[in-house]
Design a protein around this motif. Structure first.
Motif, short mmCIF file in Angstrom:
data_model
loop_
_atom_site.label_atom_id
_atom_site.label_comp_id
_atom_site.label_asym_id
_atom_site.label_seq_id
_atom_site.Cartn_x
_atom_site.Cartn_y
_atom_site.Cartn_z
N LEU A 1 13.19 48.62 -11.66
CA LEU A 1 13.24 49.82 -10.82
C LEU A 1 14.54 49.86 -10.02
CD1 LEU A 1 9.63 49.51 -9.31
CD2 LEU A 1 10.34 51.12 -11.09
N MET B 1 14.49 44.60 -6.09
CA MET B 1 14.01 43.21 -6.24
C MET B 1 12.75 43.07 -5.40
SD MET B 1 16.78 41.26 -3.78
CE MET B 1 15.84 39.74 -3.60
N PRO B 2 12.04 41.97 -5.54
CA PRO B 2 10.84 41.81 -4.71
C PRO B 2 11.20 41.79 -3.23
CG PRO B 2 10.87 40.19 -6.47
CD PRO B 2 12.22 40.84 -6.47
N GLY C 1 4.38 43.82 -5.94
CA GLY C 1 3.63 43.47 -4.73
C GLY C 1 2.25 42.90 -5.05
N GLU D 1 10.28 44.50 -10.35
CA GLU D 1 11.11 45.31 -9.44
C GLU D 1 12.50 45.56 -9.99
OE1 GLU D 1 9.19 42.79 -8.53
OE2 GLU D 1 8.12 43.26 -6.66
N TYR E 1 -3.56 43.71 -14.18
CA TYR E 1 -2.18 43.62 -13.70
C TYR E 1 -2.08 43.05 -12.29
CZ TYR E 1 -1.18 46.78 -17.58
OH TYR E 1 -1.05 47.35 -18.81
N ALA F 1 -1.04 46.85 -9.09
CA ALA F 1 0.17 47.07 -9.92
C ALA F 1 1.42 47.20 -9.07
CB ALA F 1 -0.03 48.31 -10.78
N PHE G 1 6.65 45.18 5.68
CA PHE G 1 6.37 43.78 5.38
C PHE G 1 5.73 43.02 6.54
CE2 PHE G 1 9.84 44.80 2.32
CZ PHE G 1 9.00 44.88 1.22
N LYS H 1 -8.94 46.52 -14.41
CA LYS H 1 -7.64 46.77 -15.06
C LYS H 1 -6.47 46.28 -14.22
CE LYS H 1 -5.01 50.14 -17.61
NZ LYS H 1 -4.56 51.52 -17.71
N MET I 1 7.99 54.96 -2.05
CA MET I 1 9.31 54.37 -1.80
C MET I 1 10.45 55.15 -2.43
SD MET I 1 8.67 50.29 -2.32
CE MET I 1 8.02 50.45 -3.98
N ALA J 1 -2.30 50.36 -6.65
CA ALA J 1 -0.96 50.35 -6.04
C ALA J 1 -1.12 50.26 -4.53
CB ALA J 1 -0.19 51.61 -6.44
N ILE K 1 5.09 53.01 -5.67
CA ILE K 1 6.46 53.46 -5.99
C ILE K 1 6.70 54.87 -5.45
CG2 ILE K 1 8.10 53.91 -7.88
CD1 ILE K 1 6.53 51.72 -9.49
N1 CAA Z 1 2.96 52.68 -7.62
C1 CAA Z 1 2.42 53.92 -7.66
N2 CAA Z 1 1.61 54.34 -8.65
C2 CAA Z 1 1.35 53.47 -9.65
C3 CAA Z 1 1.85 52.17 -9.67
C4 CAA Z 1 2.71 51.78 -8.59
N3 CAA Z 1 3.21 50.53 -8.49
N4 CAA Z 1 1.41 51.55 -10.78
C5 CAA Z 1 0.64 52.43 -11.44
N5 CAA Z 1 0.58 53.59 -10.75
C6 CAA Z 1 -0.15 54.82 -11.10
C7 CAA Z 1 0.56 55.60 -12.19
O1 CAA Z 1 1.59 56.41 -11.63
C8 CAA Z 1 -0.57 56.40 -12.78
O2 CAA Z 1 -0.85 57.49 -11.91
P1 CAA Z 1 -1.16 58.96 -12.55
O3 CAA Z 1 -2.40 58.78 -13.36
O4 CAA Z 1 -1.36 59.80 -11.33
O5 CAA Z 1 0.03 59.31 -13.36
C9 CAA Z 1 -1.76 55.45 -12.69
O6 CAA Z 1 -1.39 54.48 -11.69
C10 CAA Z 1 -2.02 54.70 -13.99
O7 CAA Z 1 -0.82 54.08 -14.39
P2 CAA Z 1 -0.21 54.20 -15.87
O8 CAA Z 1 -0.55 55.53 -16.45
O9 CAA Z 1 1.24 53.84 -15.78
O10 CAA Z 1 -1.02 53.07 -16.62
P3 CAA Z 1 -0.60 52.25 -17.91
O11 CAA Z 1 -1.82 51.51 -18.34
O12 CAA Z 1 0.07 53.11 -18.90
O13 CAA Z 1 0.50 51.18 -17.39
C11 CAA Z 1 1.42 49.55 -15.86
C12 CAA Z 1 0.15 50.16 -16.50
C13 CAA Z 1 2.22 48.81 -16.94
C14 CAA Z 1 0.94 48.56 -14.80
C15 CAA Z 1 2.28 50.66 -15.23
O14 CAA Z 1 1.46 51.47 -14.42
C16 CAA Z 1 3.42 50.16 -14.39
O15 CAA Z 1 4.44 49.71 -14.92
N6 CAA Z 1 3.29 50.24 -13.03
C17 CAA Z 1 4.34 49.89 -12.10
C18 CAA Z 1 4.50 48.39 -11.99
C19 CAA Z 1 5.64 48.07 -11.05
O16 CAA Z 1 6.77 48.36 -11.32
N7 CAA Z 1 5.31 47.42 -9.90
C20 CAA Z 1 6.31 47.03 -8.91
C21 CAA Z 1 6.35 48.01 -7.80
S1 CAA Z 1 7.67 47.71 -6.65
C22 CAA Z 1 7.10 46.50 -5.61
O17 CAA Z 1 6.02 46.02 -5.74
C23 CAA Z 1 8.07 46.08 -4.50
C24 CAA Z 1 7.64 44.94 -3.65
O18 CAA Z 1 8.04 43.81 -3.86
C25 CAA Z 1 6.81 45.13 -2.46
#
Ligand code: CAA
Length: 256
Positions: free
Chosen positions: A133, A136-137, A107, A130, A103, A62, A83, A58, A69, A26, A66
């Motif tokens: 959540l 949006m991106p 971002g 996004e 993944y 990801a 940004f 892996k 934010m 992340a 989050i």
């Molecule tokens: N931010 C913060 N922490 C994150 C993260 C993120 N984007 N993605 C994963 N993690 C953390 C989890 O919180 C978890 O931490 P803990 O062990 O401390 O609980 C660890 O990484 C492992 O994650 P999961 O247990 O969720 O792993 P999983 O294999 O079950 O699932 C996944 C994997 C499907 C990728 C899931 O982690 C997920 O959905 N992640 C978020 C993806 C997401 O929504 N990304 C968009 C973010 S917003 C953005 O990016 C805005 C932009 O445009 C700039």
């Protein structure tokens, strides 16, 4: 000293790796600062001609962090200016190739798309979740995706937030090629090394012209291209490249 970023040079190619595996890479603010500083250092290093950006098995990344934010306000987010570093990544002049396994979401997908080329391992999953959540991106997802895959497919990905597989991403034209995970980094490095054999100034000007094509009219793009073409006749590498052809020997490019 970087907490989240490793750099390892392989000849003229820098391999830059995001290392925050427990959080699936992340992209928190500190990590992005370190990443851009490393990329800019590679860009400024005359011994480096191309850069490969990679993540973990892996996750390439990801998404934005989050947790950083979740409690933010609109003005708080704007003040953070998170940004700005992304604009600096777009300012990297050398070829930047993403080697993606696992993944590449939010971002993470935007980071891969900010790179010039994407080599995907079979396990790669690309998506912009996004919307799930409530947002949006913000790091270019709507712009890169639309340009890469077209309006209708971009909207489907952005509205559903559902990821696509590496093979689907290839069919959509988002990635250059799909390879077994175990070969992903090596393929990206091999491609970077091939590009690194080309004259660096011409390579950089080709990059400049191609991004101009995304941003301007055909006529303006043609003129910009022509001027960059003329400018290359100011380089030693142009003399060397053309002479080597006529002397039937391999060229030796110096990057000037
Ligand atoms: N931010 C913060 N922490 C994150 C993260 C993120 N984007 N993605 C994963 N993690 C953390 C989890 O919180 C978890 O931490 P803990 O062990 O401390 O609980 C660890 O990484 C492992 O994650 P999961 O247990 O969720 O792993 P999983 O294999 O079950 O699932 C996944 C994997 C499907 C990728 C899931 O982690 C997920 O959905 N992640 C978020 C993806 C997401 O929504 N990304 C968009 C973010 S917003 C953005 O990016 C805005 C932009 O445009 C700039």
């Amino acid at each position: 000293m970087s907490t989240y970023i490793q750099r390892e040079d392989r000849g003229a190619v820098s391999v830059v790796r995001i290392c925050r595996e427990k959080q699936l890479n992340a992209l928190n603010l500190a990590l992005m600062d370190e990443l851009v500083a490393t990329l800019e250092a590679c860009d400024a290093d005359d011994s480096i001609r191309a850069i490969v950006l990679t993540g973990g098995e892996k996750a390439f990344a990801a998404g934005a962090d989050i947790a950083e934010m979740a409690d933010q306000t609109a003005i708080g987010m704007k003040k953070l200016g998170q940004f700005r570093v992304w604009d600096r990544i777009r300012g990297i002049t050398k070829p930047l190739i993403a080697a993606v396994t696992g993944y590449a979401l939010g971002g993470g997908c935007e980071l891969a798309m900010t790179c010039d080329l994407i080599i995907a391992g079979q396990s790669a999953r690309f998506g912009q979740p996004e919307v799930k959540l409530g947002v949006m991106p913000g790091a270019g997802g709507t712009q890169w995706l639309t340009r890469a895959v077209g309006k209708a497919r971009a909207l489907e990905l952005l509205w559903t937030g559902d990821p696509v597989t590496a093979d689907e991403a290839y069919r959509l034209g988002l990635v250059n090629r799909v390879v077994p995970d175990a070969r992903c980094l090596e393929e990206a490095v091999a491609l970077a090394q091939r590009i690194a054999e080309r004259p660096p100034v011409a390579v950089q000007m080709i990059k400049e012209a191609v991004y101009q094509a995304l941003d301007t009219t055909l006529q303006d793009g043609m003129e910009a291209e022509r001027n960059l073409f003329y400018l290359l006749f100011a380089t030693e590498d142009q003399r060397e490249g053309m002479r080597a052809f006529m002397e039937k020997r391999p060229p030796e490019f110096k990057g000037r």
